[in-house]
Write a protein that holds these residues in place. Structure first.
Motif, PDB file in Angstrom:
ATOM      1  N   GLY B 465     -26.457  11.968  27.164  1.00  0.00           N
ATOM      2  CA  GLY B 465     -24.938  12.057  27.440  1.00  0.00           C
ATOM      3  C   GLY B 465     -25.293  13.596  26.858  1.00  0.00           C
ATOM      4  O   GLY B 465     -25.420  13.387  25.830  1.00  0.00           O
ATOM      5  N   LEU B 466     -24.983  14.389  27.859  1.00  0.00           N
ATOM      6  CA  LEU B 466     -24.767  15.577  26.700  1.00  0.00           C
ATOM      7  C   LEU B 466     -23.517  16.230  26.973  1.00  0.00           C
ATOM      8  O   LEU B 466     -22.627  17.034  28.483  1.00  0.00           O
ATOM      9  CB  LEU B 466     -25.214  16.839  27.642  1.00  0.00           C
ATOM     10  CG  LEU B 466     -25.993  18.243  27.095  1.00  0.00           C
ATOM     11  CD1 LEU B 466     -27.133  18.519  27.410  1.00  0.00           C
ATOM     12  CD2 LEU B 466     -24.389  19.422  27.540  1.00  0.00           C
ATOM     13  N   PHE B 467     -22.716  16.718  26.041  1.00  0.00           N
ATOM     14  CA  PHE B 467     -21.492  17.028  25.817  1.00  0.00           C
ATOM     15  C   PHE B 467     -21.111  18.462  25.494  1.00  0.00           C
ATOM     16  O   PHE B 467     -21.434  19.322  24.994  1.00  0.00           O
ATOM     17  CB  PHE B 467     -20.673  16.320  24.909  1.00  0.00           C
ATOM     18  CG  PHE B 467     -21.233  14.470  25.297  1.00  0.00           C
ATOM     19  CD1 PHE B 467     -20.452  14.100  26.253  1.00  0.00           C
ATOM     20  CD2 PHE B 467     -21.800  14.197  24.845  1.00  0.00           C
ATOM     21  CE1 PHE B 467     -20.712  12.958  26.737  1.00  0.00           C
ATOM     22  CE2 PHE B 467     -21.815  12.629  25.253  1.00  0.00           C
ATOM     23  CZ  PHE B 467     -21.660  12.119  26.270  1.00  0.00           C
ATOM     24  N   THR B 468     -20.925  19.589  26.455  1.00  0.00           N
ATOM     25  CA  THR B 468     -20.259  20.865  26.044  1.00  0.00           C
ATOM     26  C   THR B 468     -20.158  21.454  27.188  1.00  0.00           C
ATOM     27  O   THR B 468     -18.812  20.860  28.555  1.00  0.00           O
ATOM     28  CB  THR B 468     -21.940  21.815  26.553  1.00  0.00           C
ATOM     29  OG1 THR B 468     -21.340  22.834  26.056  1.00  0.00           O
ATOM     30  CG2 THR B 468     -22.841  21.731  28.302  1.00  0.00           C
ATOM     31  N   ASN B 469     -18.775  21.907  26.868  1.00  0.00           N
ATOM     32  CA  ASN B 469     -17.756  23.036  27.274  1.00  0.00           C
ATOM     33  C   ASN B 469     -18.008  24.488  28.024  1.00  0.00           C
ATOM     34  O   ASN B 469     -16.930  25.363  28.389  1.00  0.00           O
ATOM     35  CB  ASN B 469     -16.218  23.430  25.971  1.00  0.00           C
ATOM     36  CG  ASN B 469     -15.643  22.172  25.894  1.00  0.00           C
ATOM     37  OD1 ASN B 469     -15.844  21.295  26.387  1.00  0.00           O
ATOM     38  ND2 ASN B 469     -15.623  22.795  24.415  1.00  0.00           N
ATOM     39  N   GLN B 470     -19.633  24.664  27.833  1.00  0.00           N
ATOM     40  CA  GLN B 470     -19.906  25.572  28.862  1.00  0.00           C
ATOM     41  C   GLN B 470     -21.094  25.475  29.434  1.00  0.00           C
ATOM     42  O   GLN B 470     -21.620  24.177  30.082  1.00  0.00           O
ATOM     43  CB  GLN B 470     -20.907  26.574  27.164  1.00  0.00           C
ATOM     44  CG  GLN B 470     -19.783  26.980  26.843  1.00  0.00           C
ATOM     45  CD  GLN B 470     -19.222  26.577  25.276  1.00  0.00           C
ATOM     46  OE1 GLN B 470     -19.922  25.370  24.601  1.00  0.00           O
ATOM     47  NE2 GLN B 470     -18.127  26.186  24.122  1.00  0.00           N
ATOM     48  N   ASP B 471     -21.542  26.627  30.437  1.00  0.00           N
ATOM     49  CA  ASP B 471     -22.377  26.583  31.098  1.00  0.00           C
ATOM     50  C   ASP B 471     -21.885  25.080  32.590  1.00  0.00           C
ATOM     51  O   ASP B 471     -20.391  25.808  33.322  1.00  0.00           O
ATOM     52  CB  ASP B 471     -23.231  26.072  30.930  1.00  0.00           C
ATOM     53  CG  ASP B 471     -24.926  26.542  32.475  1.00  0.00           C
ATOM     54  OD1 ASP B 471     -24.298  27.109  32.938  1.00  0.00           O
ATOM     55  OD2 ASP B 471     -25.880  26.112  31.249  1.00  0.00           O
ATOM     56  N   LYS B 472     -22.803  24.567  32.408  1.00  0.00           N
ATOM     57  CA  LYS B 472     -21.776  22.884  33.994  1.00  0.00           C
ATOM     58  C   LYS B 472     -21.645  22.710  33.063  1.00  0.00           C
ATOM     59  O   LYS B 472     -21.310  21.142  34.214  1.00  0.00           O
ATOM     60  CB  LYS B 472     -23.216  23.023  34.403  1.00  0.00           C
ATOM     61  CG  LYS B 472     -23.949  24.103  35.828  1.00  0.00           C
ATOM     62  CD  LYS B 472     -25.134  24.057  36.467  1.00  0.00           C
ATOM     63  CE  LYS B 472     -25.454  24.928  37.057  1.00  0.00           C
ATOM     64  NZ  LYS B 472     -26.957  24.811  37.803  1.00  0.00           N
ATOM     65  N   TYR B 498     -21.818  15.591  35.834  1.00  0.00           N
ATOM     66  CA  TYR B 498     -20.088  14.734  36.091  1.00  0.00           C
ATOM     67  C   TYR B 498     -19.366  15.744  35.480  1.00  0.00           C
ATOM     68  O   TYR B 498     -17.893  15.329  36.061  1.00  0.00           O
ATOM     69  CB  TYR B 498     -20.106  13.385  35.298  1.00  0.00           C
ATOM     70  CG  TYR B 498     -19.926  13.225  34.569  1.00  0.00           C
ATOM     71  CD1 TYR B 498     -21.117  13.362  33.477  1.00  0.00           C
ATOM     72  CD2 TYR B 498     -18.996  13.195  33.461  1.00  0.00           C
ATOM     73  CE1 TYR B 498     -21.190  13.296  32.295  1.00  0.00           C
ATOM     74  CE2 TYR B 498     -18.855  13.207  31.994  1.00  0.00           C
ATOM     75  CZ  TYR B 498     -19.903  12.850  31.174  1.00  0.00           C
ATOM     76  OH  TYR B 498     -21.026  12.950  29.845  1.00  0.00           O
ATOM     77  N   GLY B 499     -19.094  16.690  34.732  1.00  0.00           N
ATOM     78  CA  GLY B 499     -18.413  18.192  33.823  1.00  0.00           C
ATOM     79  C   GLY B 499     -18.139  19.302  34.491  1.00  0.00           C
ATOM     80  O   GLY B 499     -18.202  20.096  33.558  1.00  0.00           O
ATOM     81  N   ASN B 500     -18.924  19.207  35.409  1.00  0.00           N
ATOM     82  CA  ASN B 500     -19.033  20.627  36.163  1.00  0.00           C
ATOM     83  C   ASN B 500     -17.643  20.483  36.576  1.00  0.00           C
ATOM     84  O   ASN B 500     -16.480  20.246  37.425  1.00  0.00           O
ATOM     85  CB  ASN B 500     -19.758  20.161  37.433  1.00  0.00           C
ATOM     86  CG  ASN B 500     -20.089  21.703  37.644  1.00  0.00           C
ATOM     87  OD1 ASN B 500     -19.400  22.612  37.492  1.00  0.00           O
ATOM     88  ND2 ASN B 500     -21.544  21.955  38.120  1.00  0.00           N
ATOM     89  N   ASP B 501     -17.291  22.133  35.916  1.00  0.00           N
ATOM     90  CA  ASP B 501     -15.511  22.317  35.877  1.00  0.00           C
ATOM     91  C   ASP B 501     -15.543  22.845  37.563  1.00  0.00           C
ATOM     92  O   ASP B 501     -14.370  22.033  38.556  1.00  0.00           O
ATOM     93  CB  ASP B 501     -15.779  23.665  35.275  1.00  0.00           C
ATOM     94  CG  ASP B 501     -15.511  23.962  34.120  1.00  0.00           C
ATOM     95  OD1 ASP B 501     -15.283  22.684  33.590  1.00  0.00           O
ATOM     96  OD2 ASP B 501     -15.825  24.402  33.381  1.00  0.00           O
ATOM     97  N   ILE B 502     -16.339  22.731  38.971  1.00  0.00           N
ATOM     98  CA  ILE B 502     -16.321  22.780  39.837  1.00  0.00           C
ATOM     99  C   ILE B 502     -17.213  21.697  40.752  1.00  0.00           C
ATOM    100  O   ILE B 502     -18.028  21.471  40.639  1.00  0.00           O
ATOM    101  CB  ILE B 502     -17.227  24.519  40.925  1.00  0.00           C
ATOM    102  CG1 ILE B 502     -17.523  25.626  40.035  1.00  0.00           C
ATOM    103  CG2 ILE B 502     -17.394  24.299  42.072  1.00  0.00           C
ATOM    104  CD1 ILE B 502     -18.123  26.210  40.323  1.00  0.00           C
ATOM    105  N   GLU B 503     -16.084  20.548  40.774  1.00  0.00           N
ATOM    106  CA  GLU B 503     -16.050  19.668  41.367  1.00  0.00           C
ATOM    107  C   GLU B 503     -16.654  19.147  42.798  1.00  0.00           C
ATOM    108  O   GLU B 503     -18.009  18.573  42.667  1.00  0.00           O
ATOM    109  CB  GLU B 503     -14.413  19.039  42.548  1.00  0.00           C
ATOM    110  CG  GLU B 503     -13.865  19.011  40.651  1.00  0.00           C
ATOM    111  CD  GLU B 503     -12.442  17.945  41.550  1.00  0.00           C
ATOM    112  OE1 GLU B 503     -12.895  16.852  41.961  1.00  0.00           O
ATOM    113  OE2 GLU B 503     -11.792  18.071  40.609  1.00  0.00           O
ATOM    114  N   ASP B 504     -17.035  20.164  43.709  1.00  0.00           N
ATOM    115  CA  ASP B 504     -17.813  19.873  44.280  1.00  0.00           C
ATOM    116  C   ASP B 504     -19.590  20.838  44.325  1.00  0.00           C
ATOM    117  O   ASP B 504     -20.449  19.789  44.949  1.00  0.00           O
ATOM    118  CB  ASP B 504     -18.277  21.338  46.191  1.00  0.00           C
ATOM    119  CG  ASP B 504     -16.175  20.853  46.128  1.00  0.00           C
ATOM    120  OD1 ASP B 504     -15.660  19.804  46.616  1.00  0.00           O
ATOM    121  OD2 ASP B 504     -16.233  21.853  47.025  1.00  0.00           O
ATOM    122  N   GLU B 505     -19.870  21.079  42.955  1.00  0.00           N
ATOM    123  CA  GLU B 505     -20.524  20.629  42.158  1.00  0.00           C
ATOM    124  C   GLU B 505     -21.319  20.000  41.094  1.00  0.00           C
ATOM    125  O   GLU B 505     -22.414  20.324  39.990  1.00  0.00           O
ATOM    126  CB  GLU B 505     -21.262  22.475  41.933  1.00  0.00           C
ATOM    127  CG  GLU B 505     -20.721  23.316  42.613  1.00  0.00           C
ATOM    128  CD  GLU B 505     -21.585  25.255  42.432  1.00  0.00           C
ATOM    129  OE1 GLU B 505     -21.057  24.862  40.561  1.00  0.00           O
ATOM    130  OE2 GLU B 505     -21.451  26.218  43.214  1.00  0.00           O
TER     131      GLU B 505
END
Lengths: 310, 558
Positions: B465-472, B498-505
């Motif tokens: 798991g990679l957890f970040t608020n930046q990039d994707k 799964y954490g991409n801010d753009i749900e479609d991506e």
């Protein structure tokens, strides 16, 4: 023995590597090769005259001025003569007409531009031109006067055009103009061949003409007598060299086939530095060959100052 | 076509010689070599940014064939790109023999003509190497002399570097001498002490055909190094200096280049610690000064990375660090400790703990603004090799930071567990060349469980798991790999953004692989989506573009 030789070979190579380095203190050192007293040669723009004229070009030197109300009519007439006789007539606007061409002394005045030239003033004085508009047409006398009023321009020009002997070319010019866009120095390297015999001293002079200058011009044809603010001045004489209107002597009593040649970078090369306010891309270079004894202009031709200009 | 005929004849002759040698029992030498063939069918997949490939199928392949008899060696490599796989330089196009050499080596004298690879010291001023996974081959085509006598090792090289199917316009010349004091002084050296030191110099020549600048046609770089080992301690250092080398990478400035690297380590059974640091400035050194390709074309030197080379894919390919020849200060500390077996912490089989931290930042530099006008010195900037730079807002000009801890423990005869945690700072703006983009701060966790089912088969599962608020945003990876020794393995992996801010991506990147291994031959088939990423080897990276399709890989050696 073999091993010693290999040691020597290796040491030789290593020594070679250590000595193979160039330290450059001046990154622009090589530019010195290009920079001459006329500027950085990489900025040279060379134009060779390839007009290949088939007949003489009649020169009208139109003495005019931006405050001369009747002069635009003469300018228009001159343009009409040029248009009617393409390649055979050319009009140079010489802004030397005394009060009519002087810039305003008042800094808020409308006529701030200074188009007067030393050459134009010398010609005006020499040919006693005192009323305007007026012209010199090949600097030949017409009715006992060099000054030709605009009313006589068409008649004068047509007379000359109808004389095949007159319209014969007197000289062939194969010259090179090198304009340096960085230093703004123009170099002219003339190569002139006489096509007929002439008596007298023959001089070669270069005109720099500028087109498309927008500035106010008086014009009496408009009744409210306010100047036209965006009048476009074409073929305006900016300078003449060498020695202003005089030029350089190229022949004395030449015979047909005589040649005057100049080498590049020689003392005979003609040079002139354009002023910063002149738009070089709008300028033309004109060659004027005249007989200093009779004053007559024997040859005239123009070409753009730069390859992309004119 | 001509090359194909030459190659075919050569292979036939070589095999014929080999066969005859076997029949007559005459030593005609040995032939060895290896093949590496990789092809991929590409499916269009615009959702993940996979470009449409007009050829549908792309292929990279090469074969090395080497001959050896006594002190004589010869070899060649044939390469084929039909067309080159995505992510490699498009200049790799076509087929040809890209490497050929003959060599005499009697252990003391070594002479090679043709293509060769070489390294001086740790490569700071010369490293010619081959890394096909990165598309790098900067071999030198010329001549090399190596000679050693009584502990003195001498090397001299001259030639031109390979540039795809052509050669660099520059000539590389170099020499290196190394003294192994233990061999020179023998018994006079203290026991358990090993000392060596060396000096090297490399000069490149390239014609100055620049109309704007006076360029140095010969550029020299030199350096010295030393290594001391005493019992369990080791100290190593190297300093190199490069004279003015204006080039496309550095904006044609005339500043010198420098690099200093130091490494110290201590190792005993069950415990090891290594501390490394380097500082460097303006160390772009290519044999073509006008090339600034991202594909590492014609680099003469190599800057070793001071970061840990991770293997788990979220740690290895999302935000890896590439060394910055422009200038950096970096250091790395690495401690490995094995907790004894039979203790409370170590468990029945022992537990290995590896703690690693690496850090890289810009040098402290001052811009001289002397490159804009004719007549200026074009030094570019001044720098302090021993001071970390600051950004305009006063913060440290840090490029990268990676703290990671890895714990491995065999739980019992069936299970072996490895757990990894990473805390990461990644200067995306600089490392991905995207001005104005902010840093990535990420935490990564990995659980890797190996289950031995029986003597031949095992299952390995990875959960990352990679957890970040930046990039994707956040990523997860799940992998199951079944191995049936010694021939087969099958794996299924999915990476999920799964954490991409753009749900479609919030894409999934599933990929399945199957492989067969027999002796020295390995055949692998993979099908699925490949995420865009960065693939690095030793601090040298290439971008791997997104793709979707079937990959076939065959490698073999003989």
């Amino acid at each position: 023995m073999m091993k010693k030789l290999l040691w020597i070979l290796n040491l030789f190579l290593v020594t070679g590597v250590f000595t193979s380095c160039d330290e450059v203190d001046d990154p622009y050192e090589h530019l010195d090769e290009f920079i001459t007293d006329t500027g950085d040669s990489r900025f040279n723009d060379t134009v060779m005259n390839d007009a290949n004229l088939s007949s003489r070009v009649i020169l009208i030197e139109d003495f005019t001025g931006h405050k001369c109300p009747n002069c635009p009519a003469a300018t228009d007439l001159g343009k009409q003569l040029v248009d009617d006789n393409p390649g055979q007539v050319f009009v140079v606007a010489v802004h030397n007409s005394g009060n009519f061409s002087e810039p305003d002394s008042d800094p808020d005045g409308k006529f701030q531009a200074d188009y007067e030239t030393e050459a134009g003033e010398n010609l005006r004085v020499e040919f006693q031109i005192a009323s305007f508009p007026a012209g010199l047409i090949d600097r030949q006398e017409w009715n006992n006067s060099f000054r030709v009023g605009m009313g006589q321009w068409e008649n004068n020009v047509n007379t000359k055009l109808q004389n095949p002997d007159y319209m014969e070319l007197n000289f062939r010019v194969n010259s090179t103009n090198i304009y340096n866009t960085d230093s703004r120095i123009l170099r002219v390297v003339p190569n002139v061949t006489a096509l007929d015999s002439e008596s007298g001293e023959i001089y070669f002079v270069v005109y720099i003409l500028e087109n498309g200058i927008v500035s106010p011009q008086e014009d009496s044809r408009f009744p409210d007598s306010t100047p036209i603010k965006d009048y476009i001045h074409n073929h305006l004489l900016r300078a003449s060299f060498p020695l202003d209107d005089i030029g350089t002597k190229i022949f004395e009593n030449p015979s047909s086939g005589d040649q005057y040649m100049t080498e590049f970078q020689s003392m005979d090369e003609l040079r002139f530095e354009l002023k910063p306010e002149w738009a070089a891309q709008n300028c033309e270079v004109a060659y004027v060959i005249y007989n200093r004894t009779s004053k007559e202009v024997l040859h005239f031709e123009t070409m753009p100052l730069m390859n992309s200009g004119g | 076509m001509r090359l194909f005929i030459v190659l075919t004849v050569l292979i036939a002759v070589v095999f014929s010689v080999h066969t005859q040698a076997q029949e007559k029992k005459v030593d005609l030498g040995e032939v060895h070599g290896n093949f590496d063939l990789r092809g991929q069918f590409y499916n269009p997949d615009s959702a993940i940014g996979a470009p449409e490939v007009p050829e549908k199928f792309l292929f990279n392949g090469f074969a090395n064939i080497n001959y050896h008899k006594g002190n004589f060696y010869a070899g060649l490599r044939y390469e084929s790109y039909q067309n080159v796989l995505l992510g490699f330089a498009p200049e790799y196009q076509g087929n040809g023999i890209t490497n050929r050499f003959v060599q005499y080596n009697d252990g003391q004298l070594d002479i090679t003509v043709g293509n060769f690879y070489e390294q001086f010291g740790n490569g700071q001023i010369l490293r010619a190497y081959y890394e096909p996974s990165l598309g790098i081959d900067n071999s030198i085509d010329g001549a090399r002399f190596k000679y050693n006598i009584h502990g003195i090792y001498l090397k001299a090289v001259i030639g031109q570097q390979r540039w795809y199917f052509e050669q660099s316009p520059g000539i590389v010349r170099g020499g290196d001498i190394e003294f192994q004091l233990n061999e020179i002084l023998k018994d006079r050296m203290p026991k358990k002490t090993r000392v060596s030191f060396g000096f090297s110099a490399v000069s490149k020549y390239q014609e100055d055909n620049n109309v704007d600048l006076t360029l140095p046609e010969n550029v020299l770089a030199y350096g010295g190094r030393m290594q001391v080992k005493y019992k369990k301690w080791m100290l190593r250092g190297e300093y190199t200096y490069k004279y003015n080398d204006p080039n496309a990478d550095n904006g044609y400035i005339y500043k010198e280049g420098q690099m200093l690297q130091l490494t110290a380590s201590y190792n005993r059974k069950g415990f090891g610690v290594t501390v490394s640091a380097h500082t460097l400035d303006n160390m772009f050194f290519r044999s073509d000064r006008n090339n600034s390709s991202q594909f590492q074309d014609m680099f003469i030197n190599y800057i070793p990375a001071l970061t840990k080379q991770h293997t788990y894919n979220l740690m290895a390919t999302l935000y890896p660090y590439a060394t910055q020849p422009r200038g950096e200060i970096a250091f790395q500390g690495d401690v490995i400790y094995k907790i004894k077996k039979g203790t409370a912490l170590g468990g029945k089989y022992g537990t290995t703990v590896n703690v690693n931290y690496s850090y890289a930042a810009n040098l402290d530099t001052t811009n001289l603004n002397d490159v804009d006008s004719i007549g200026q010195a074009r030094q570019g900037y001044t720098s302090n090799l021993f001071k970390i730079g600051e950004r305009a807002n006063g913060s440290t000009d840090q490029y990268f930071g990676d703290f990671n801890i890895e714990i491995s423990r065999k739980l019992n005869k069936t299970f072996k567990l490895r757990a990894v945690y990473q805390n990461l700072l990644y200067r995306r703006e600089l490392l991905e060349g995207k001005p104005g983009v902010g840093n990535v701060y990420a935490n990564v966790g990995v659980l890797d469980l190996l289950t031995k089912l029986n003597r031949k088969s095992s299952i390995r599962t990875e959960l990352q798991g990679l957890f970040t608020n930046q990039d994707k945003g956040d990523w997860a990876t799940f992998l199951v790999e079944y191995t049936y020794a010694p021939h087969w393995f099958v794996s299924v992996m999915d990476q999920w953004n799964y954490g991409n801010d753009i749900e479609d991506e919030q894409f999934h990147f599933p990929i399945a692989s199957v492989g067969y291994i027999k002796e020295a031959t390995r055949i692998t088939l993979s099908y699925g989506r490949q995420r865009e990423g960065i693939f690095c080897v030793g601090g040298v990276c290439r971008v791997v573009p997104a793709s979707n399709g079937l990959t076939v890989s065959i490698t073999s050696s003989f």
